[in-house]
Structures are given as C-alpha cells and as structure tokens.
Enzyme design. Structure first.
Site, short mmCIF file in Angstrom:
data_model
loop_
_atom_site.label_atom_id
_atom_site.label_comp_id
_atom_site.label_asym_id
_atom_site.label_seq_id
_atom_site.Cartn_x
_atom_site.Cartn_y
_atom_site.Cartn_z
N CYS A 1 6.16 -14.56 -1.91
CA CYS A 1 6.68 -13.52 -1.03
C CYS A 1 5.77 -13.36 0.18
CB CYS A 1 6.76 -12.20 -1.79
SG CYS A 1 7.19 -10.80 -0.76
N CYS B 1 13.32 -4.49 -0.51
CA CYS B 1 12.68 -5.28 -1.57
C CYS B 1 13.10 -4.78 -2.95
CB CYS B 1 11.17 -5.18 -1.39
SG CYS B 1 10.23 -5.82 -2.78
N CYS C 1 12.40 -13.79 -4.02
CA CYS C 1 11.48 -14.30 -5.05
C CYS C 1 12.23 -14.91 -6.23
CB CYS C 1 10.52 -13.19 -5.49
SG CYS C 1 11.31 -11.65 -5.88
N ASP D 1 9.55 -6.19 -20.62
CA ASP D 1 8.74 -5.92 -19.43
C ASP D 1 9.64 -6.01 -18.20
OD1 ASP D 1 6.60 -5.29 -17.84
OD2 ASP D 1 5.36 -7.00 -18.41
N ASP D 2 9.11 -5.49 -17.09
CA ASP D 2 9.90 -5.58 -15.86
C ASP D 2 9.95 -7.01 -15.33
OD1 ASP D 2 7.01 -4.43 -15.03
OD2 ASP D 2 7.73 -5.78 -13.49
N CYS E 1 0.83 -1.20 0.00
CA CYS E 1 0.00 0.00 0.00
C CYS E 1 0.87 1.26 0.00
CB CYS E 1 -0.87 0.01 1.25
SG CYS E 1 -1.83 -1.50 1.40
N CYS F 1 16.44 -7.72 -0.47
CA CYS F 1 15.70 -8.98 -0.43
C CYS F 1 15.45 -9.41 -1.87
CB CYS F 1 14.37 -8.82 0.31
SG CYS F 1 13.47 -10.38 0.37
#
Ligand code: 5GP
Ligand code: MG
Length: 463
Positions: free
Chosen positions: A400, A252, A452, A363-364, A12, A449
């Site tokens: 995650c 992150c 993932c 793309d990312d 958020c 981090c």
C-alpha cells in the site's frame, strides 16, 4: 524500489480546533488518548494564540505529554498528533506537529496519510540548496506551502492553501491540520483515503481523525468532512468548503477492518457493526456446514469479527486469549524474532477455554502471519484439539502506498500461496479468508480502495 523508506507518515491520528472558554491543550490531550490506537510511537501538541508552543516526544500520549508539560501550554487554538512510524522512521525530528516560523509568524502542521510525490519535491528543493530538518513528507508539504504563498501565514487564505495542495499533492493521501495565527485550517485529500470528522461542541469547534475523539465533549453536531473538502475555524465560527470535485473516491477499507476504533463511525459506517457483519458474511460464504466447539477472537480488532462469526454459526464465543495492552507493538518490530517474541508476550491464553477443544480462531487480517502462527502454537500448547484460522479480510497480496503498513509483497504470507500452503505455514488445521467479491456486501458502491487485495505485476501500485 525500497518502498519502506518512502513511507513516512502512515496511519497517524490528528486532532485540533478552537475553544473559546478555556485552554484547549487538555481537550487535545484527552482526544489524543482516544486516538492512541492510530499511533503509539510518539505524540505532540502545538498550542497558543499568536505564538505557538510545542510539546512532543516519543512514546504513548501519557508519557509524551505529561500533565506538567501540558500546563505550560496555553491558548484557545491548537493541534495534536499521534504518530505511527514504520521501523527506521522513528527519529525525533519526525514527531509532529511540525512547527516553523516564517516572516515572524508561527505555523504548525499535523498530517495523517502518505504523499508519495513528496520524495520528488524534496529532491527538487534540495537541488536548490534547501535543507530539511526531518525525513517526513509533512515537512515537504509545509515547505511547498511557504514557497507557493510567500507571505505571512496570517494572510494565507483557505483557497490559496487548497489550491497549492491540489497542485502539488493531488495523488497523495492526506488529512492535514494547519494551525495559523488564530486560525485552524483542515483538509481531506480528493480521494478521501483517510477519515476526517468535525464536531461543533459546547466546548468549541474540533476536527479529528475519528469521531471517537469527541466522546466526553458535549457535541451538538458531528459532521464527516468529505473528500476534497476542508474547514476553516476561527474565533468567530467555522466554515466547511469544498476545494475540488473528486473524480474518484478511494476510502481505505482497512480503516474499517483494522485501523479505526470499534467505537468510531468512519466513512458513514460504524466500525464495530462492519466487523460483526464481516464475521457473519465470512461464516455464511465459506463455512456454511462447519462447526467447532468455540470461536475465539484475536483481540482487539478481531473482537467484533468473532462475535459476528459466532452469531452466524451458533458456535459459542469465548475470550480464549487475553490481550496485554501494555506491550509494545509487535507489527513494526525490525525482525521476525522480535515480532514473534512480542506476540507471545501480548497474548495470554486461558487454558480452560482451549484444552481439548476444536477452535475457530478469528482475526481481522493476516499480513506476515506472525500473529496467527504464534497464537496457534500457544493454543496447541494449551491442549487445543484443532485450530481453524479465519480472516474476515480477503488475502492481502499487495502493498500500500497510501498509509497502511503492509510490507513488501514477498513478506506477505498470502502472496502467491493457496489456503492449504498458508495453513501449513502457520500450523493451522485449515485457513479461510473472505472471498474478495464478498467485500461489496459491506463496502457498497465504487468509493472504496481495496488495492491490497488485488494482484498487481508491479512491486507497488503507483497512484
Ligand atoms: P501479521 O501478524 O499476520 O503480520 O499481521 C496481522 C495482525 O496484525 C492482525 O492481528 C491485525 O490486526 C494486525 N495488523 C494488520 N495490519 C496492520 C498494520 O498496518 N499495522 C499494525 N500494527 N498491525 C496490523
Ligand atoms: Mg490484530
């Protein structure tokens, strides 16, 4: 383990502070509009002086916080929130800020992150007969504070609140804003998963998830709140304090790759520059002798990545797909049909850029592969000769626990698959990802981090 149901607060956006001259609510609304990319399911503001009034609703900032509602809010202190919920978590009770009244005084809380211990703490409370009004882990945090401090919120000190958070939520990811009578407290967890920024402005003192929220204000100074640091803002001034010595920092990488605004500087790095650099490194590391007619980004987060790739490869850059920003989110739709439908509605191809061309599409990231497979179908329909998919993030092969909305491992398109298998699944002529070891060229040091991208035998990484 039903991982999805344990995740509530996700990525958020939060904003809050103090303004001496004017009502703070319009500043909060403007800032939330700049943080809209962090959450589009709901928005809210809690504002006032001694008594706190809350306006919140489902939807984008402009519809959840209509101007006539904002006019009802008045006060020098306030906090706001934009919410990103996963499917199934979109109950109205979960919209933030959460406000409670205790011993005759109001407290509001806005949270960005995910505290995995909240489930156990909630169960402990429930065994004692305590009730909760939402399924949000933020309410668990608020209740924990009340049970630990057991005194009027105006008497809660920074150190006491920090100690309670440290004791109960030290494994979680959180940036939180607490609005106490005539005071704002902000905290960033000791791993520093999510960003938190502070600005001293002519208009007041403000804290935000990203510094993009401060544009438009006259900022004298912008400071990143470090992991295990917090800030106390009163009418007299502000004080940044550390509440622990972080043993390990875990910022992150996805904040830089996908989540934050290109205009922001998070974790001391400009997000746009990171994306451009990742695009360059991707080309140089996996595609050195590769050429194509055109490099096309998947907007928005793929934009900087494709510019970097194009600069390194000398393949001309074009916007072959225009993104319709008014569409609903595709990613969190409840089933694959709806997600695919949304992607089709979200991107509009420009045929003249595509027809007869060998395309490299950048793309990312690829998560489930929905976006790429739908776009590739679209490009082929417009006459693309070849489509080569590139992702500036390595293969996402793990879920995650700390706030990025990554589905279960089996839904991840890269989990257990080769590049060739992924290419045939999404209908591309080839697929390539950034090799994981190349990430350190951009994300230096041991403060990130990257879980993932790492294999793990368990369903999820337990903190
Ligand atoms: P896919 O369509 O492969 O499942 O997801 C990849 C696309 O979704 C990319 O275009 C990426 O920008 C975006 N994306 C990556 N992670 C997230 C996330 O956590 N939430 C949302 N809403 N989109 C994401
Ligand atoms: Mg995208």
């Amino acid at each position: 383990m039903n991982f999805k149901n344990d995740k509530i607060n996700e990525e958020c956006g939060i904003f809050g502070g103090y303004s001496p001259q004017k009502n703070i609510a319009p500043y909060i609304k403007c800032a939330l509009l700049k943080l809209q990319h962090r959450g589009q399911e709901a928005a809210g503001i809690s504002c006032g002086n001694n008594f706190q009034k809350v306006v919140k609703d489902c939807g984008l900032v402009n519809s959840a916080l209509e101007n006539f509602l904002i006019k009802e809010l008045e006060g020098n202190f306030g906090i706001g929130h934009v919410r990103y919920s996963t499917f199934g978590d979109d109950r109205k009770e979960n919209i933030q800020p959460l406000k409670i009244t205790y011993m005759g005084e109001d407290v509001s809380l806005a949270h960005n992150g995910n505290v995995s211990q909240a489930k156990k703490i909630r169960e402990r409370f429930e065994r004692l007969g305590e009730v909760f009004l939402s399924s949000s882990d933020s309410e668990v945090m608020l209740k924990t504070l009340i049970f630990s401090l057991k005194k009027k919120p105006s008497l809660w000190t920074f150190d006491e609140v920090a100690k309670c958070l440290k004791k109960n939520f030290s494994l979680g990811a959180y940036c939180i804003l607490l609005y106490l009578p005539n005071r704002i407290l902000a905290f960033r967890d000791n791993f520093g998963y999510r960003p938190l920024m502070f600005a001293k402005c002519k208009e007041g003192y403000f804290v935000a998830s990203e510094d993009v929220a401060f544009y438009g204000l006259n900022a004298d100074e912008i400071i990143e709140i470090k992991p295990a640091e917090g800030i106390e803002i009163t009418g007299e001034g502000y004080q940044i304090k550390s509440f622990a010595t972080p043993k390990e920092i875990r910022q992150c990488v996805f904040e830089q790759i996908y989540f934050s605004s290109s205009a922001s500087n998070v974790f001391y790095k400009n997000v746009y520059e990171t994306r451009v650099r990742l695009g360059e490194i991707l080309f140089n590391s996996v595609d050195n002798n590769f050429t194509a007619d055109v490099a096309i980004p998947v907007m928005d987060s793929g934009l900087g990545c494709a510019i970097g790739y194009s600069q390194a490869s000398k393949i001309p850059f074009h916007l072959g797909l225009i993104r319709n920003n008014w569409m609903e989110r595709s990613f969190i739709q409840p089933n694959q049909d709806k997600r695919s439908f949304n992607v089709k509605q979200k991107f509009i191809p420009i045929k003249s850029v595509i027809n007869g061309k060998k395309i490299v599409l950048i793309d990312d990231s690829l998560v489930r592969g929905t976006t790429s497979s739908e776009i590739i179908k679209m490009l082929r329909k417009c006459g693309a000769k070849e489509v080569h998919m590139r992702s500036v993030s390595p293969k996402i092969i793990n879920t995650c626990l700390w706030g990025v909305d990554i589905p279960t491992k089996t839904e991840l398109i890269s989990f257990g698959k080769t590049d060739g298998q992924i290419a045939s699944l999404i209908g591309a002529d080839s697929v390539k990802f950034l090799p994981p070891e190349m990430l350190s060229k951009v994300f230096e040091g041991n403060v990130w981090c990257k879980k993932c991208f790492k294999e793990d035998k368990n369903e999820v990484f337990l903190p």
